[in-house]
Design an enzyme around this catalytic site. Sequence first.
Site, PDB file in Angstrom:
ATOM      1  N   SER A   1     -18.262-102.581  -4.719  1.00 27.24           N
ATOM      2  CA  SER A   1     -19.183-103.001  -3.673  1.00 27.24           C
ATOM      3  C   SER A   1     -19.134-102.070  -2.479  1.00 27.24           C
ATOM      4  O   SER A   1     -18.059-101.667  -2.033  1.00 27.24           O
ATOM      5  CB  SER A   1     -18.852-104.422  -3.213  1.00 27.24           C
ATOM      6  N   ASP A   2     -20.319-101.734  -1.978  1.00 23.43           N
ATOM      7  CA  ASP A   2     -20.403-101.082  -0.679  1.00 23.43           C
ATOM      8  C   ASP A   2     -19.958-102.090   0.381  1.00 23.43           C
ATOM      9  O   ASP A   2     -20.031-103.305   0.157  1.00 23.43           O
ATOM     10  CB  ASP A   2     -21.847-100.633  -0.439  1.00 23.43           C
ATOM     11  N   LYS A   3     -19.480-101.606   1.502  1.00 26.06           N
ATOM     12  CA  LYS A   3     -19.024-102.518   2.560  1.00 26.06           C
ATOM     13  C   LYS A   3     -20.162-102.960   3.467  1.00 26.06           C
ATOM     14  O   LYS A   3     -20.455-104.149   3.593  1.00 26.06           O
ATOM     15  CB  LYS A   3     -17.929-101.848   3.403  1.00 26.06           C
TER      16      LYS A   3
ATOM     17  N   THR B   1     -22.629-102.642  -6.280  1.00 30.16           N
ATOM     18  CA  THR B   1     -23.543-103.189  -5.288  1.00 30.16           C
ATOM     19  C   THR B   1     -23.677-102.214  -4.130  1.00 30.16           C
ATOM     20  O   THR B   1     -22.737-101.488  -3.806  1.00 30.16           O
ATOM     21  CB  THR B   1     -23.043-104.550  -4.754  1.00 30.16           C
TER      22      THR B   1
END
Length: 926
Positions: A349-351, A653
């Site tokens: 996941s991107d932050k 994501t």
Amino acid sequence: MDESRPDAPDTSDTPGGSGDDTGATPPWHALEADEALRRHDAAREGLSSDEARERLERFGPNALKPPEKAGVLRRFLRHFHNILIYILVLAAIGTALLGHWVDTGVILAVVLINTLIGFVQEGKAEKALDAIRRMLSPQAVVRRDGERREVPADSLVPGDIVYLQAGDRVPADVRLFETRNLQVEEAVLTGESVAVEKDTAAVDEGADLGDRRGMAFSGTLVSFGRGTGVVVATGGDTEIGRISTMLGEVESLETPLVRQVAQFGRWLAGVIIVISAATFAFGFWVRDYPLDEMFLAAASLAVSTIPEGLPAILTIALAIGVQKMARRNAIIRKLPAVETLGSVSAICSDKTGTLTRNEMTVQALMTGAGEYGVSGVGYAPHGDFTRDGAEVEPTDAPCLEEVLRAGLLCNDAEVFEKDGQWVMQGDPTEGALVTAAFKAGLSARHEHECLPRTDVIPFESDHRYMATLHHDHDGHGRIYLKGAPERVLELCEHQATADGREPLRADEWHASMDAIAARGQRLLAIARRATTAEQRELTYGDVEQGGFILLALVGIIDPPRDEAIAAVADCQRAGIRVKMITGDHAATARAIGEQLGLRGEGGTLTGQQLEAMDDDELARAVEDTDVFARTTPEHKLRLVRALQGNGRIVSMTGDGVNDAPALKRADVGVAMGHKGTEAAKEASEMVLADDNFASIAHAVEEGRTVYDNIRKAILHMLPTNAGQSLTIMMAILMGLALPLTPVQVLWVNMVTSVTLAMALAFERTEPGVMGRPPRAPDTPLLSGFLLWRIPFVAILLWLGTFGHFVYMEEVLGVADDLARTVAINTLVAGQAFYLLNLRLIHQPVLAGGELFRSRAMWIAIGVLVVLQLAFTYVPVMHTLFGTTAIDTGDWARILLFGLAVFLIVEGEKLVFRRMGWAGAGISRCG
């Protein structure tokens, strides 16, 4: 000649890139601005029109090259190249040879529909590159022939002098040589939450993309200030161009279900061919059946074995999953992704904007009276203030209330509610201060009325602070100051405490700064100073004279969503590893990771550390590490590939252009619907309508349900089809009349597929579905327990059907049509009762009322009863299918057999649970 060295002359015809430190491309961020101009044989006065025209011919337009695409006909025809399609065509040929044209038409329609669905999905996937190309600026302001003019951005060439100002989209990669408070939003490339302050200084060659402050990159947005620079890369040589090239080179992977269905189709095709050929040969040469009769018998055997309804049920099960996910804010763009989500074992996941809201939030206020914590996330003014774990009212803490008021007044941002959502206009850091003040009950209008602003010094990167002058209605003057802590501390002599003011203890404040920064929070200092009623203008000299009282240090961060924290925990309980991959700083990434519960043994790895690893080292590190910081698009793509190389099914994501290549490569790419770029959405299989990471956990649950339902459909169709095949084969081997004629086989297949098997696509989620580990990606569609259950039930159905037929003919001596009618109803009854067992594959259906929780199942059985009564008693059906009416004694034996099938299968479940397969059976079955 090594042109990657800063001192190498520019003898190449390529414009070079902005970020590649290898090969022939100079690292422009590491060169002084004048050197970058010299390398491009350019001057600050700009190019001449003739020179620009010549360079345009040499370098090509400043545009991204469209990918080569296959023709429409070729793209359409390649969707027929699938073993399952071949099986369907074989089934259509078989039904056509039997003269059953309606079934032929239906099967061919299924082939065409599946092909069209794949064709349309492929066309949508190709829009990802188009979305990136649309991000490029259409116009640019340049200096040509000594004059400032606006030109089409695609006519820019290396060496052009470009002017940038707030609101502009940067038209090419630019090496800046003049800036004035220039700030650029680079979230689409780096994932950073806040705009980056730009300057003209060269940086180290190995600097991460987000630290190259002397560069402005194509496709990013100027949010504040002005700047001028020389174009150093255009088109495909820019950072965004490299991403576009990567995206075009990344191959999308087949989903596990597609691979498993293809494997299953090949296996089934071989079995059908061998059994049909062997049966034909035995009947013709050994039993001396007539050639045409044996051909029809072999065709009947093939048709009875082929699960014609399986592709339709697969599509329907996936479509139902799409609808359920849509109700939970997960929009599926590619149908097979529904099931793939159920097998995901790692989520990268991107932050920014994914695990966090991309909304800066004040979390800590360090005052002279102590540290205060602030709860709440984002720009919604909901939250409390605490000190030492106890809730505090700001009105009871003068130091706290004063710093919140100062942050609200020395501020140009606005926070307001729009369409039920709290939104911010202005700088995100200032928006965080406004929200904190609102949480304390302060009103922007009231505070500005009480202390109207008289003058202001806007924030400038040279001075690193903002100052505002205010006067109350009694004429008392006050200056508020906020900015970089080091700069503000230089201007302060005192600090505010609960007892008034006292001399500044700078060492203590520096220690506090280190402590807050270690939590990954960005720091801001706020101070005030009294002034006279006569002062109506504010100058730098007024501020630089110092004498301020330090009010507080403010710790600001883009915190994780509360629901994301819970979702990460849900994923971890389901055996899914969550990896956070961000372009943000390591300290910030580490702090967010800790709050999310990401505590891999490998700590936090940065992009530079990843660069130093070979593939084997990365494969080990990616399993032990959950937080990756300062990453580039190449790093994200490499991490996804490393996880896939370790045998994981990976979901990625993200919301930025920098995420698009990894989104496309992942088994399931998930883009953000609200804040995601079009490039990210088009490269993904799923879009989250609410930008909520928690929706991924819900989607995984639905994906597992879809896979369960597909397995249930297979567990129903294959045993029942195999039971039919065994019945026909045994009749031929024993030299008896066929218990089912070809047309009767087609009837059974049609009514059971339309009713019983179709009902399984609507089944509810089984209990404990999120307590299972993800299934291994190499697990076949048929393995372990399923390979036992299919022949076990097939033999039960064969024994009842064939045994009842033999009993009717050999013992009771009835006519063939009556014996066949009883045999067919016996087979269908066994299938109907077996359907009830499949409400739960491993667990008992009689416990907890599970048997009555499936409305679709009971509706299907009701429809089947009506159809079979018509089949048995309606005269026209007797003519079409060669059936006849049966009596109550026959029905009693039929229903008794069906009940026996149900009880035997439930007993089988009990035996395997006691053998320890209650939970292991799930994983062993995949």
